[in-house]
Design an enzyme around this catalytic site. Sequence first.
Site, mmCIF file in Angstrom:
data_model
loop_
_atom_site.group_PDB
_atom_site.id
_atom_site.type_symbol
_atom_site.label_atom_id
_atom_site.label_comp_id
_atom_site.label_asym_id
_atom_site.label_seq_id
_atom_site.Cartn_x
_atom_site.Cartn_y
_atom_site.Cartn_z
ATOM 1 N N LYS A 188 -2.878 0.796 -3.392
ATOM 2 C CA LYS A 188 -1.575 0.163 -3.593
ATOM 3 C C LYS A 188 -0.983 -0.188 -2.243
ATOM 4 O O LYS A 188 -0.870 0.669 -1.357
ATOM 5 C CB LYS A 188 -0.651 1.113 -4.352
ATOM 6 C CG LYS A 188 0.703 0.509 -4.710
ATOM 7 C CD LYS A 188 1.497 1.488 -5.553
ATOM 8 C CE LYS A 188 2.850 0.919 -5.962
ATOM 9 N NZ LYS A 188 3.611 1.866 -6.797
ATOM 10 N N ASP A 381 4.451 -3.202 -19.187
ATOM 11 C CA ASP A 381 3.423 -3.295 -18.144
ATOM 12 C C ASP A 381 3.355 -2.029 -17.297
ATOM 13 O O ASP A 381 2.495 -1.914 -16.424
ATOM 14 C CB ASP A 381 3.673 -4.504 -17.248
ATOM 15 C CG ASP A 381 5.061 -4.494 -16.613
ATOM 16 O OD1 ASP A 381 6.044 -4.570 -17.367
ATOM 17 O OD2 ASP A 381 5.166 -4.400 -15.381
#
Length: 618
Positions: A188, A381
């Site tokens: 990330k 999501d």
Amino acid sequence: MACMACVRWVAVLAVVVALVAVPVGCGSVKDDNTVGRDVSALVWEPWTSIQTMLRSDTRTIGRQSPQPRQVFHATIAAVMPTPLTTPYDRLRLAAWNTRVATLLNIHPDPRTSPQRLDQVIQVFSGHRVPPNVTPFAHTYGGHQFGTWAGQLGDGRAVTLGLLHGGQPNSLPNRKNSHDAWTWEVALKGSGKTPFSRRGDGRAVAESSLRELMAGEALTALGVPSSRSLCVITGLPEYDAVWRDEWYDRHPARRTPAVLTRIAPSFLRFGSLQLAAKRQGFSGVAQLSRHVLDKISAITQHNDDSVTYVKGVLLDDDPLVGQCFGGAGGGLDRCVSAAVAGTLQDDQEVVACLLVTVAERLGALIAGWQASGWTHGVMNTDNLSLLGLTVDMNVFGFLNRYNTSFVSNLIDDQGRYAFGQQPDMGAWAVERLADALSGKRFEADYEHDAGTWMRDDKERWLRPDVGAQASERYWKRYHSCFRARMRLRLGLASQPMAGAAAATSQSSTHTSPGDTIVQGWLAWLAASEADYHMATRALGLGALRVLRAVEQAGVGTGTACETPAGVNLAVVFVEEMALALEHESHTLQPRRDLLVPWLQALFATLQQQQKQKQQQQQQ
């Protein structure tokens, strides 16, 4: 008789001390010091194998920082991580998680040699991709704050690959332990992907470290979660990452970072939602089989979160699997049939997926609520199809018990407030059911809004399957929430036989289903007490009352004058106020609520102890 009464109360209080202390204070997992592999020796799933599992887009394979674009007919898109521009020799390993290294069977301490540390920084900063590995980003859509937002996807996370050879968990005596465990390893903050839109693809050190700590905290609290291996930081003078942290139009330059996080899979509700729109029913069925296979695999073993109830619940207690990430998982038979290939009908597979995901989400959110934890952004999501906590960006733990607590600064309407999370979970299940029923999304403004792939209208799920999934969600949520709250209060996880009069078995979302739990929550709300300190005070207060009873002299009748234990309850209130003295400026004792509740709690504990003694005698 007075002496016997005191003895019984002392025993009951000892049970409070023993059981309350375990869930609140536990969570540490012993580090496995067995030397693992070097990073260069890790075994990764071949790209060709991944392509058989998930439909893939290869237009940006081997490329860094691609332009944003729409991705059709695929669940993942190949893309390379983009390293930080900070000089390599100035990158720093800011955090290293030994427990997760053990899960991945990586050497637990990279600092033991310069070569080992160099390998870690190279691979987990994105500077070097291991041989024969093809990184990718997930494509998914989602409802954001109640509105369909279209294609979203991993805008700043690149999955390095699927890692083989790690251990299913680090618990001793784990069930069916083997070395064929697969973890998805994602970086990330590793640069732009086809889904970055207007973002820079980067992450900052503070939020990365928060996510690492959140994963460990939730796991220790018995809540299944994605985990993080490490955080590698760069220098802001080389990688300018600007963030308006307080949304006050005053962005500041922050320290850049790359977070390595792991999970069995990072597939989300939005993965299936977008697949329903752009891949048709055949794509949904393929993805559903893959998710069920993943769920089946992870429920063959205990998750590390099971440590929370180790010694409190028996290993074969169904609640361990249903509510705490234990082996078995309380799965429907359809899951094993789908994985074994004996469930051939794709429609039945998709229906099985929906109810399984609904139950696992119900169990997960029960863990959040019992732990006083707020996710902050429960868009579809950000909800895992596997029943794991993911995307811990704007989370928060309760201090003062307040169901209106919001951890996300931009959630002006309180949509994802602490008390709203169960309803928002149910809402997400309904939206997933809509997608799997072939229902077009409302407020879909994408250019392909009217081009859903209706390959076979009769194959989409019937509406009643969605209703069944919602019912299963609420039933699992209430079962797990009640069990977790009772354990926090030192009670057995389930009400005793004969306690039906005081317990509601309702599966609707209107009642937690347990008067003891309801009474505790009512007092917390009225007293404005600190949620965690109040629970801890039950154990600390019990210790102090035990000492008071001893000082008064067992058998004098002064400490246990009435059969109902009124005097003892009053003493307990006073001791509880002392335990919460640090927040006395907000605490409203509300003894009118607390004294009757404590009496009911003590009576229940006494009955519980008697029943246990009778069982032992038998």
